[in-house]
Write a protein that holds these residues in place. Structure first.
Motif, PDB file in Angstrom:
ATOM      1  N   ALA A  68     -10.567  -2.385   2.841  1.00 18.08           N
ATOM      2  CA  ALA A  68      -9.580  -1.380   2.442  1.00 18.08           C
ATOM      3  C   ALA A  68      -9.480  -0.280   3.491  1.00 18.08           C
ATOM      4  CB  ALA A  68      -9.933  -0.792   1.079  1.00 18.08           C
ATOM      5  N   TYR A  78      -1.206  -2.926  -6.267  1.00 13.85           N
ATOM      6  CA  TYR A  78      -2.118  -4.024  -5.980  1.00 13.85           C
ATOM      7  C   TYR A  78      -1.387  -5.308  -6.384  1.00 13.85           C
ATOM      8  CZ  TYR A  78      -6.099  -0.856  -5.298  1.00 13.85           C
ATOM      9  OH  TYR A  78      -6.945   0.113  -4.815  1.00 13.85           O
ATOM     10  N   ARG A  93       0.826  -1.208   0.000  1.00 15.34           N
ATOM     11  CA  ARG A  93       0.000   0.000   0.000  1.00 15.34           C
ATOM     12  C   ARG A  93       0.861   1.260   0.000  1.00 15.34           C
ATOM     13  NH1 ARG A  93      -2.716  -3.653   3.422  1.00 15.34           N
ATOM     14  NH2 ARG A  93      -1.813  -2.776   5.319  1.00 15.34           N
ATOM     15  N   ASP A 120      -2.735   1.245   8.860  1.00 11.52           N
ATOM     16  CA  ASP A 120      -1.509   1.881   8.367  1.00 11.52           C
ATOM     17  C   ASP A 120      -1.244   3.200   9.085  1.00 11.52           C
ATOM     18  OD1 ASP A 120      -1.090  -0.176   6.616  1.00 11.52           O
ATOM     19  OD2 ASP A 120      -1.863   0.879   4.857  1.00 11.52           O
ATOM     20  N   ASN A 138       2.038   1.926  -3.406  1.00  7.18           N
ATOM     21  CA  ASN A 138       0.943   2.169  -4.358  1.00  7.18           C
ATOM     22  C   ASN A 138       0.795   1.065  -5.397  1.00  7.18           C
ATOM     23  OD1 ASN A 138       0.268   4.759  -3.189  1.00  7.18           O
ATOM     24  ND2 ASN A 138       2.112   5.556  -4.188  1.00  7.18           N
ATOM     25  N   ARG A 167      -5.197  -5.398  -2.174  1.00  2.24           N
ATOM     26  CA  ARG A 167      -4.042  -4.984  -1.380  1.00  2.24           C
ATOM     27  C   ARG A 167      -4.372  -4.857   0.111  1.00  2.24           C
ATOM     28  NH1 ARG A 167      -2.790   1.232  -3.291  1.00  2.24           N
ATOM     29  NH2 ARG A 167      -4.767   2.216  -2.721  1.00  2.24           N
ATOM     30  N   ASP A 168      -5.542  -5.296   0.509  1.00  2.00           N
ATOM     31  CA  ASP A 168      -5.872  -5.219   1.938  1.00  2.00           C
ATOM     32  C   ASP A 168      -5.340  -6.451   2.653  1.00  2.00           C
ATOM     33  OD1 ASP A 168      -8.339  -7.185   2.636  1.00  2.00           O
ATOM     34  OD2 ASP A 168      -8.504  -6.449   0.574  1.00  2.00           O
ATOM     35  N   GLU A 189      -1.038   1.424  -8.916  1.00  2.72           N
ATOM     36  CA  GLU A 189      -2.354   1.931  -8.506  1.00  2.72           C
ATOM     37  C   GLU A 189      -3.092   2.601  -9.660  1.00  2.72           C
ATOM     38  OE1 GLU A 189      -3.500   3.960  -4.390  1.00  2.72           O
ATOM     39  OE2 GLU A 189      -2.456   5.331  -5.729  1.00  2.72           O
TER      40      GLU A 189
END
Length: 439
Positions: free
Chosen positions: A391, A294, A289, A398, A292, A338-339, A376
């Motif tokens: 997300a 996925y 993340r 984060d 940036n 990306r979570d 991203e």
């Protein structure tokens, strides 16, 4: 193929810090200067030295030497557990010291940087003056225990070779008029990109010396490598700035990211390995993340230590730590995400398919890699909103982890390994600081 005469000028300087990690420790601890010292990833006799001072190198203790063997050679050797944050900080400080003299054009690793010379800077006397000023700037602005070797050459590849030709504290220049005879005395392994496997492959094709390699024409070099790399190397070794000749080169777009870890003895159980894998994924997902991206693929690797009896029954390998082991790996593809929670579900699915049996009960190494990275700005947004707000959950985690440390908020599965698997420095990858931590 004859090359047109090239002016005797240097286009690149390559700065290589000598015994970098060990020198940083001697800078921080004056009492260790002049003494054999090794930096280790963890205090265990079965692990290997990741750096050695020149005093240790004179005793044949070097990077890759097993700690137990280093202690046998030199019972009084100073062993220090490496601190990636300190080394990253010193790397940044050294880059600033170099920048006071000449702009840094490229940073291939934490202990290397190259500078591109312009105009009259390329004249040999001026280039040498710049190199000496870089050495002095590091000495004055960073520390007297930190030394570097500098190579000067008409291209970056040769400049790196030159930086390795005189250590410690060396300064070597390779002019076009001296090439390729000035490097004919080197070993094949002195060429960047030629390791043990490549050397064995070249030997099998009849190339055992640098003289034999340099005697090949461009077509011969292409056939030797069976790729455009041979063409490029042919040009580079003769001082050309580029040997690409229109051939496609790497886009430089990152394709994967991940973490791996040789576990401490207390984690060498199925439960301990799972907790460590969980933490490695936690770090990788956060980096995903921050950078940036996925991802649409995850690969997991596990290595298991074996007894002599088990090793005799199966095809076993030997790890650099001395452990005899078997390995297992699996890759899974999934919808781009990306979570952390989704990625954790993928990891759990892969983990459930790991091999079972007596020979798979002592894992000592775990690696988690996220592949097929998608920038991203190229990600296709989902038609339906995430019903579980995964997300947003990751974004909230984060924020807290950037402020207070990347293990402040995490899922419970990694709790047993919360303090394990610290960030380690790979020489080809400089840890990046995200918030208060390096990763």
């Amino acid at each position: 193929m004859a090359f047109p005469p090239q002016p005797d000028r240097f286009t690149f300087l390559h700065v290589d810090l000598n015994s970098f990690f060990a020198s940083v420790e001697q800078q921080l601890h004056p009492e260790y200067r002049g003494r054999p010292l090794a930096v280790v990833p963890t205090m265990a006799d079965t692990t290997c030295c990741i750096a050695a001072s020149y005093e240790a190198k004179r005793l044949k203790i070097k990077t890759g030497t097993q700690v137990g063997e280093a202690k046998r050679i030199c019972p009084d050797i100073v062993l220090i557990e490496g601190d990636h944050a300190v080394y990253s900080d010193y790397s940044a400080r050294i880059a600033k010291a170099v920048e006071l003299v000449c702009p840094v054009a490229h940073t291939p690793s934490i202990d290397e940087m190259s500078c591109e010379l312009m105009g009259r800077e390329q004249e040999p006397p001026r280039a040498r003056k710049i190199a000496l000023e870089i050495k002095q700037s590091i000495y004055k602005n960073v520390g007297e225990a930190l030394r570097c070797s500098i190579g000067m050459a008409p291209n970056r590849y040769l400049a790196k070779i030159a930086s390795d030709m005189q250590k410690p504290d060396g300064l070597i220049g390779l002019l076009p008029s001296q090439l390729p005879r000035a490097i004919a005395h080197l070993e094949l392994r002195d060429l960047p990109g030629v390791g043990a496997r490549t050397e064995a492959r070249l030997n099998a094709k009849g190339i055992t010396t640098m003289e034999q390699l340099l005697a090949l024409d461009r077509n011969g070099m292409h056939k030797l490598w069976d790729s455009v790399w041979g063409d490029r190397l042919y040009h580079w070794l003769r001082g050309a700035e580029s040997g690409d000749d229109g051939a496609p080169v790497s886009s430089g777009i990152q394709k994967s990211l991940g973490h791996s870890h040789v576990m401490a003895p207390e984690f060498r159980t199925p439960e301990g390995a799972w907790a460590v894998a969980h933490k490695l994924l936690h770090k990788a997902a956060m980096r995903l993340r921050m950078e940036n991206f996925y991802t649409g693929s995850m690969a997991v690797t596990i290595r298991f230590s074996l007894t002599k009896e088990q090793a005799a029954r199966i095809k076993a390998k030997r790890h650099f730590s001395g452990l005899t082991h078997s390995g297992w790996g699996m890759e899974a593809r999934f919808r781009d995400c990306r979570d952390t929670l989704t990625l954790l579900e993928v990891l759990r699915g892969i983990w459930s398919q790991r091999p079972q049996g007596a020979e798979f009960q002592r894992p000592f190494f775990v690696g988690v890699t996220l592949r097929n990275l998608i920038p991203e700005n190229e990600y296709q947004t989902e038609l339906f909103v995430d019903p579980n707000n995964r997300a947003e959950l990751s974004a909230t985690m984060d924020k807290l982890n950037l402020k207070y440390g990347h293990t402040t908020l995490h899922f419970a599965g990694m709790l047993p390994a919360r303090e394990s698997a610290p960030t380690r420095i790979a020489f080809t990858q400089i840890p990046v600081q995200y918030g208060v931590d390096y990763m």
